[in-house]
Scaffold this motif. Structure first.
Motif, PDB file in Angstrom:
ATOM      1  N   ASP A 144     -17.867 -31.720  -6.159  1.00 47.14           N
ATOM      2  CA  ASP A 144     -18.193 -30.745  -7.194  1.00 47.14           C
ATOM      3  C   ASP A 144     -18.460 -29.370  -6.600  1.00 47.14           C
ATOM      4  OD1 ASP A 144     -20.737 -31.522  -6.111  1.00 47.14           O
ATOM      5  OD2 ASP A 144     -20.873 -33.077  -7.639  1.00 47.14           O
ATOM      6  N   VAL A 145     -19.715 -29.106  -6.204  1.00 43.15           N
ATOM      7  CA  VAL A 145     -20.040 -27.781  -5.696  1.00 43.15           C
ATOM      8  C   VAL A 145     -20.206 -27.843  -4.181  1.00 43.15           C
ATOM      9  CG1 VAL A 145     -21.145 -27.152  -7.852  1.00 43.15           C
ATOM     10  CG2 VAL A 145     -22.505 -28.167  -6.032  1.00 43.15           C
ATOM     11  N   LEU A 146     -20.644 -26.751  -3.577  1.00 44.36           N
ATOM     12  CA  LEU A 146     -20.848 -26.765  -2.131  1.00 44.36           C
ATOM     13  C   LEU A 146     -22.095 -27.575  -1.781  1.00 44.36           C
ATOM     14  CD1 LEU A 146     -20.368 -22.999  -1.223  1.00 44.36           C
ATOM     15  CD2 LEU A 146     -18.642 -24.787  -1.292  1.00 44.36           C
ATOM     16  N   SER A 148     -24.086 -29.121   2.084  1.00 40.15           N
ATOM     17  CA  SER A 148     -23.993 -28.972   3.522  1.00 40.15           C
ATOM     18  C   SER A 148     -24.697 -30.154   4.175  1.00 40.15           C
ATOM     19  CB  SER A 148     -24.608 -27.646   3.967  1.00 40.15           C
ATOM     20  OG  SER A 148     -24.260 -27.389   5.300  1.00 40.15           O
ATOM     21  N   ASP A 159     -20.704 -27.547   6.204  1.00 34.26           N
ATOM     22  CA  ASP A 159     -20.579 -27.427   4.754  1.00 34.26           C
ATOM     23  C   ASP A 159     -19.580 -28.440   4.213  1.00 34.26           C
ATOM     24  OD1 ASP A 159     -22.344 -25.387   4.854  1.00 34.26           O
ATOM     25  OD2 ASP A 159     -20.987 -23.818   4.173  1.00 34.26           O
ATOM     26  N   LEU A 161     -16.970 -28.800   1.251  1.00 37.83           N
ATOM     27  CA  LEU A 161     -16.300 -27.911   0.307  1.00 37.83           C
ATOM     28  C   LEU A 161     -15.403 -28.721  -0.607  1.00 37.83           C
ATOM     29  CD1 LEU A 161     -15.058 -25.415   3.022  1.00 37.83           C
ATOM     30  CD2 LEU A 161     -17.110 -25.188   1.656  1.00 37.83           C
ATOM     31  N   PRO A 162     -15.434 -28.460  -1.900  1.00 37.70           N
ATOM     32  CA  PRO A 162     -14.510 -29.162  -2.789  1.00 37.70           C
ATOM     33  C   PRO A 162     -13.078 -28.740  -2.466  1.00 37.70           C
ATOM     34  CG  PRO A 162     -15.681 -27.417  -3.970  1.00 37.70           C
ATOM     35  CD  PRO A 162     -16.298 -27.517  -2.599  1.00 37.70           C
ATOM     36  N   THR A 183     -28.240 -28.744   2.964  1.00 33.75           N
ATOM     37  CA  THR A 183     -28.790 -27.399   3.148  1.00 33.75           C
ATOM     38  C   THR A 183     -28.043 -26.323   2.384  1.00 33.75           C
ATOM     39  OG1 THR A 183     -27.493 -27.169   5.121  1.00 33.75           O
ATOM     40  CG2 THR A 183     -29.796 -27.725   5.416  1.00 33.75           C
ATOM     41  N   GLU A 184     -27.136 -26.697   1.491  1.00 32.82           N
ATOM     42  CA  GLU A 184     -26.526 -25.641   0.678  1.00 32.82           C
ATOM     43  C   GLU A 184     -26.986 -25.885  -0.739  1.00 32.82           C
ATOM     44  OE1 GLU A 184     -25.431 -22.448   0.290  1.00 32.82           O
ATOM     45  OE2 GLU A 184     -23.983 -22.923   1.870  1.00 32.82           O
ATOM     46  N   TYR A 185     -27.622 -24.871  -1.325  1.00 34.91           N
ATOM     47  CA  TYR A 185     -28.198 -25.044  -2.650  1.00 34.91           C
ATOM     48  C   TYR A 185     -27.143 -25.557  -3.625  1.00 34.91           C
ATOM     49  CZ  TYR A 185     -30.295 -24.255  -7.116  1.00 34.91           C
ATOM     50  OH  TYR A 185     -30.767 -24.452  -8.383  1.00 34.91           O
ATOM     51  N   CYS A 186     -27.437 -26.677  -4.306  1.00 35.60           N
ATOM     52  CA  CYS A 186     -26.409 -27.302  -5.126  1.00 35.60           C
ATOM     53  C   CYS A 186     -26.929 -27.704  -6.499  1.00 35.60           C
ATOM     54  CB  CYS A 186     -25.835 -28.514  -4.402  1.00 35.60           C
ATOM     55  SG  CYS A 186     -27.080 -29.729  -3.964  1.00 35.60           S
TER      56      CYS A 186
ATOM     57  N   PRO B 162     -18.576 -22.807  -6.131  1.00 34.47           N
ATOM     58  CA  PRO B 162     -18.373 -22.963  -7.572  1.00 34.47           C
ATOM     59  C   PRO B 162     -19.659 -23.253  -8.352  1.00 34.47           C
ATOM     60  CG  PRO B 162     -17.647 -24.929  -6.413  1.00 34.47           C
ATOM     61  CD  PRO B 162     -18.145 -23.983  -5.381  1.00 34.47           C
ATOM     62  N   TYR B 163     -20.824 -23.316  -7.658  1.00 30.24           N
ATOM     63  CA  TYR B 163     -22.016 -23.612  -8.452  1.00 30.24           C
ATOM     64  C   TYR B 163     -22.253 -22.554  -9.516  1.00 30.24           C
ATOM     65  CZ  TYR B 163     -26.535 -25.058  -9.963  1.00 30.24           C
ATOM     66  OH  TYR B 163     -27.562 -25.463 -10.764  1.00 30.24           O
ATOM     67  N   PRO B 250     -11.560 -24.602  -6.801  1.00 29.19           N
ATOM     68  CA  PRO B 250     -10.524 -25.420  -6.187  1.00 29.19           C
ATOM     69  C   PRO B 250      -9.742 -26.244  -7.214  1.00 29.19           C
ATOM     70  CG  PRO B 250     -12.709 -26.207  -5.573  1.00 29.19           C
ATOM     71  CD  PRO B 250     -12.904 -24.935  -6.303  1.00 29.19           C
ATOM     72  N   VAL B 321     -20.763 -22.329   9.735  1.00 28.36           N
ATOM     73  CA  VAL B 321     -20.513 -23.745   9.447  1.00 28.36           C
ATOM     74  C   VAL B 321     -19.837 -23.937   8.100  1.00 28.36           C
ATOM     75  CG1 VAL B 321     -22.348 -24.612  10.917  1.00 28.36           C
ATOM     76  CG2 VAL B 321     -22.833 -24.108   8.533  1.00 28.36           C
ATOM     77  N   ASP B 396     -29.280 -21.795   6.986  1.00 25.49           N
ATOM     78  CA  ASP B 396     -29.808 -22.263   5.699  1.00 25.49           C
ATOM     79  C   ASP B 396     -31.091 -23.094   5.803  1.00 25.49           C
ATOM     80  OD1 ASP B 396     -28.445 -21.035   3.694  1.00 25.49           O
ATOM     81  OD2 ASP B 396     -26.851 -22.524   3.583  1.00 25.49           O
ATOM     82  N   PRO B 464     -34.796 -27.354   5.064  1.00 24.97           N
ATOM     83  CA  PRO B 464     -33.821 -26.467   4.453  1.00 24.97           C
ATOM     84  C   PRO B 464     -34.475 -25.476   3.488  1.00 24.97           C
ATOM     85  CG  PRO B 464     -33.136 -28.755   4.257  1.00 24.97           C
ATOM     86  CD  PRO B 464     -34.564 -28.747   4.680  1.00 24.97           C
ATOM     87  N   ARG B 466     -34.682 -23.279  -0.112  1.00 24.79           N
ATOM     88  CA  ARG B 466     -34.444 -23.567  -1.531  1.00 24.79           C
ATOM     89  C   ARG B 466     -34.733 -25.028  -1.888  1.00 24.79           C
ATOM     90  NH1 ARG B 466     -29.045 -19.733  -1.901  1.00 24.79           N
ATOM     91  NH2 ARG B 466     -30.234 -17.814  -1.773  1.00 24.79           N
TER      92      ARG B 466
END
Ligand code: HEM
Ligand code: CU
Lengths: 348, 558
Positions: A144-146, A148, A159, A161-162, A183-186, B162-163, B250, B321, B396, B464, B466
């Motif tokens: 779906d989204v990013l 990590s 990361d 990635l879709p 670690t990537e806000y999702c 895409p979020y 994507p 990364v 991050d 992390p 957030r």
């Protein structure tokens, strides 16, 4: 010494070969940073006392730097910065180039869990089993989204990635259980997207794999009574072959070595392909995925740009299965080393 | 009564009678007292004051949300809010602090106020455009805030696709607000560039320009060149959400990483929009309080331009990364080191300015000390995260949060507070209580360190950014950080109290309470509407020339 440093720096346990490299540079960089900040601070404090104002309208000397002074100001930091860069980049290259004989696992991030799939079959959610002392490569994507993928104890992160695969690798140094974080806000439950890596000794890992297979076979036996419960074919390569059939890949690609409308799948993995524009490219996971999603990006010399995109038609896991299927179609002449298996032997 | 004659000004002022100036040329503060005379003014000084009021208000809003975040982090689970509220809170905090406070703060308030004074000009080049910038800024700010309150954005200030194109929260008004604010930024930048090129008084050559003006010049160049990129990006993302363009999606053949490239292509230079003005302020402050000519004037001026230039080529260090090629990571890594070198040049030259000076340890100088520490430590940790292999671990995490708060928040806030105290007499003609000033500065500097040093350690430990909830092992450091934040907040409270008190009851400061030889002190404090009464002052010396003219044997190049 390093134990004490780990404590005051709050460094987590070190459990991969990469972690050792990262931490050594970490001590060096943080040490110099602290020493120089304190030195600048002390120099400043000294001068505030030494040069405090004595009369309100005090005049001062006209002081300007000469060229050697300014040169010193530039070159001392530059030397340190470039040194750190050089060491760091050497280690970064180590991290971005997995060794040849890695054990591969597919990782898919999805709001809000991590799914793992092994070429041999077993798959799982939020728990990744790997052997110690053996390089493991993760092929990472997202549904779906990013996201990590981060394992502090291994000092690795990549990361998800879709629509494409990224890779990361590590060699765990000791058995144990290590935390995985995103670690990537999702979105809403970003902070609950946790998983763990269970590192087993090589023997325990073999044992675990066998058990997984037994368990699945048992599952199949039970299910024979009720065909609607037959579990999906678990081995990724088999699943991929079935998918390639239903998606119509075989209309253009063969498994026998014959070129057709498109290149044959046989022995494709790891082959150097000559492209239309004269360059060459090595067929790896990234290239196979890209060819499914964006077929026109690199056309193999001698073929036409007729393949449709499968973007949006295949899910991450399905893409992974097809990639595994293509990887399994190896011929002896692309195989490295002495092994003489049959042409269709899937890699185990 | 007000001794604003040429002896205290310590500059070369054309002879005129101070009393006359007072009666025939009232200060800009009292020249017209109707509301309309403020809202429709084209006087750069009044516009600056209006900016100051709004910016302080937005800073307060951002600060309240910061405290809410810190309180939520006191326990591993939910403390005072739920996950969705938390996600909106950090987004709001980031948006407000970056777009409404840090980017405009120093240029729009202090740049507007003192730049024309420093140049010996009557106003900026385009006074009406200057007023328009203020209203464009407010329009964008209110649209964005309205969007954040009605619907609430939860993407973080980075809006990663895409979020951001899939979330159900309202993205469009906030992005559109940011787009509008961009126009204000561009207009202010253009105005300053033209002002510096065309309105310098006779005698002010490029290399006699005060360093604050140099810093504003470099900042304005970045604003004019980079802001259009983020403006268009905001429009595209809005289109993605509302009309499903598919450029970054994507599922439609788009590329989510393309967004990151475009975003950081603006936002990395934008971090220099935030710090370069601070560097400029500090050059003025350190020279005034150590009564010294600026050591390495040209090196400081050129390094501002250098940072502005290389700042455009380092954006990839945010993406080590993200699947970027190893080669690209190497290139971006090396280029980032250059930013560090330019910053180091400045630091050494500031310390050099104190050398053989005559230091008067007043409040703005205390902020200079804090600034020096934050810049060195924050900058060095910047080098650390630019080191590719180390960033794999830190990216991050809270380490990055601590790094950018040290360098950009630390430096900007120190400079903002230093400016506020340093130019307070210039702006209002009043003094504040020096003792309280130093006490508050101590709270702020200590509070800042106590807030963010634990966050560096949290990053090392692997927490992390957030995160609404976190594993138990991270709690102690989070509590320490929250305690530090309370000290910080208390410091701000003290400042608010004594500055408001000084506005009402402060003693008259006189024209030049710091006995500074900065050019802006050549006009009365507060200045009359057209800045200078009588003929323009002349500028035979470089700014901050504290040498005894009788003994001086001075080279004319620096
Ligand atoms: C000495 C100069 C600096 C260097 C070498 C440097 C380097 C870096 C690097 C490499 C990162 C990426 C870290 C990561 O994503 O994990 C980063 C992040 C960041 N830097 Fe700096 N930086 C410097 C100065 C500044 C300044 C002056 C500011 C702001 C005024 C700033 C603001 C930021 C911000 C906001 C981030 C966070 C990005 C994010 O992860 O969202 N940096 N810096
Ligand atoms: Cu995630």
């Amino acid at each position: 010494m390093s134990n004490f440093a780990d404590k005051i720096l709050f460094l987590p346990e070190r459990a991969s070969t990469f972690a050792e490299k990262v931490d050594q540079l970490h001590y060096f960089v943080v040490g110099v940073t602290m020493v120089s900040s304190i030195a600048v601070g002390l120099a400043a404090i000294f001068m505030f006392f030494r040069y405090r104002r004595r009369v309100p309208n005090q005049h001062t000397e006209y002081v300007v730097p000469n060229l050697p002074t300014e040169f010193l100001f530039v070159s001392v930091p530059l030397v340190f910065f470039l040194l750190w860069f050089a060491i760091g980049f050497r280690d970064f290259v180590f991290y971005t180039t997995p060794p040849k004989d890695t054990y591969d696992v597919y990782v898919m991030g999805k709001q809000w869990m991590w799914k793992f799939a092994y070429p041999e079959g077993p798959n799982g959610v939020n728990v990744l089993h790997v052997p110690a002392g053996r390089p493991v490569r993760l092929l990472i994507t997202s549904r779906d989204v990013l996201h990590s993928f981060y394992v502090p104890a291994f000092r690795i992160k990549m990361d998800a990635l879709p629509g494409r695969y990224t890779q990361a690798w590590f060699e765990a140094t000791k058995p144990g259980t290590y935390q995985v974080l995103c670690t990537e806000y999702c979105g809403l439950s970003h902070s609950k997207m946790l998983a763990e890596v269970v590192v087993l000794s090589p023997e325990d890992f073999e044992e675990w794999l066998k058990e997984q297979k037994r368990g699945r076979l048992a599952g199949r036996q039970d299910a024979l009574a009720d065909t609607s419960l037959v579990p999906p074919v678990a081995r990724m390569a088999e699943q991929g072959q079935r998918l390639a059939g239903t998606q119509g890949c075989f209309k253009c690609h063969t498994m026998t070595g014959e070129p057709h409308i498109g290149p044959t799948f046989l022995g494709m993995y790891n082959r150097e392909e000559k492209l239309e524009d004269g360059k060459t490219i090595r067929v790896d996971e990234a290239y196979i995925t890209q060819s499914m999603m964006d077929p026109g990006a690199h056309i193999v010399s001698g073929y036409k740009n007729v393949m449709p995109t499968f973007q949006g038609k295949l899910q991450g896991a399905e893409t992974a299965a097809i990639v595994e299927f293509i990887k399994s179609l190896r011929t002896p002449n692309v195989r490295e080393g002495a092994s003489q298996g049959p042409a269709y032997e899937p890699i185990q | 009564m007000n001794p604003s004659s040429s002896t205290t000004a310590e500059g070369v002022l054309p002879a005129h009678d101070a009393h006359d100036a007072h009666h025939d040329h009232p200060s800009y503060l009292v020249d017209g007292t109707t509301i309309k005379s403020w809202l429709l003014t084209v006087d750069h000084k009044r516009i600056a004051i209006m900016y100051l009021v709004w910016i302080l208000l937005f800073f307060l809003v951002g600060g309240i949300f910061a405290m809410a975040i810190r309180i939520e982090m006191l326990t591993p689970g939910p403390t005072i809010m739920d996950a969705m509220t938390y996600n909106r809170t950090f987004t709001l905090h980031g948006m407000v602090m970056i777009f409404l406070f840090m980017i405009p703060a120093i240029p729009a308030v202090f740049g507007n106020f003192v730049l024309p004074l420093m140049l010996g000009a009557k106003d900026v080049a385009f006074p009406k455009l200057n007023l328009a910038s203020l209203y464009i800024y407010l329009a964008g700010a209110f649209l964005a805030l309205w969007g954040m309150i009605n619907g609430g954005l939860d993407t973080g200030w980075t809006f990663y696709t895409p979020y951001s194109t899939h979330t159900t929260t309202t993205v469009a008004p906030v992005l559109f607000g940011a787009f509008i604010i961009g126009f204000s930024s561009i207009a202010t930048g253009l105005n300053f560039i033209v002002t510096i090129h065309t309105m310098r008084a006779p005698g002010i050559t490029w290399f006699k320009l005060p360093l604050f003006a140099w810093a504003l010049y470099a900042t304005s160049c970045i604003q004019v060149l980079a802001t259009p990129v983020i403006g268009l990006l905001m429009v595209i993302v809005t289109g993605e959400q509302l009309f499903h363009f598919g450029l970054f999606d994507p599922a439609r053949g788009g590329d989510p990483v393309l967004f990151q490239h475009l975003f950081w292509f603006y936002s990395h230079p934008a971090v220099y929009i935030m710090v370069l003005p601070s560097f400029g302020v500090m050059s003025e402050v350190v020279a005034t309080y150590s009564r010294k000519n600026i050591f390495g004037y040209r090196a400081i001026a050129y390094s501002s331009l250098g940072i502005a230039f290389v700042g455009f080529f380092v954006w990839g260090h945010h993406m080590f990364v993200s699947g970027q090629s190893t080669f690209d990571a190497g290139v971006f890594g090396v280029l980032t080191m250059l930013v560090g070198v330019f910053t180091a040049i400045k630091v050494f030259n500031w310390v050099g300015t104190v050398y053989k000076g005559a230091v008067d340890f007043k409040t703005p100088f205390a902020y200079f000390c804090g600034f020096l520490f934050f810049t060195v430590f924050g900058g060095m940790t910047g080098i650390a995260v630019a080191t590719t292999s180390l960033d794999v671990h830190w990216h991050d995490t809270y380490f990055v949060v601590a790094h950018f708060h040290f360098i950009m928040v630390g430096a900007t806030v120190m400079a903002f507070l230093a400016s506020l105290h340093y130019w307070f007499p210039k702006m209002f003609g009043k003094t504040y209580h020096e003792g309280w000033g130093l006490v508050a500065a101590a709270f702020i500097i200590l509070g800042f360190n106590a807030t963010f040093i634990p966050q560096f350690l949290l990053g090392n430990y692997g927490m992390p950014r957030r995160y609404f909830e976190y594993p138990e092992r991270y709690q102690a450091l989070n509590v320490a950080s929250t305690a530090g934040a309370s000290l910080l907040a208390f410091g701000f409270l003290i400042i608010a109290i004594y500055l408001v008190y000084s506005l009402a009851y402060g003693r008259a400061s006189g024209q030049n309470p710091w006995r500074s030889k900065g050019y802006e002190w050549l006009s009365a404090s507060p200045p009359p509407t057209h800045n200078f009464v009588g003929p323009q002052p002349t500028y035979p010396e470089e700014p901050h020339f504290y040498v005894d003219p009788k003994k001086a044997e001075v080279p004319d190049v620096v």
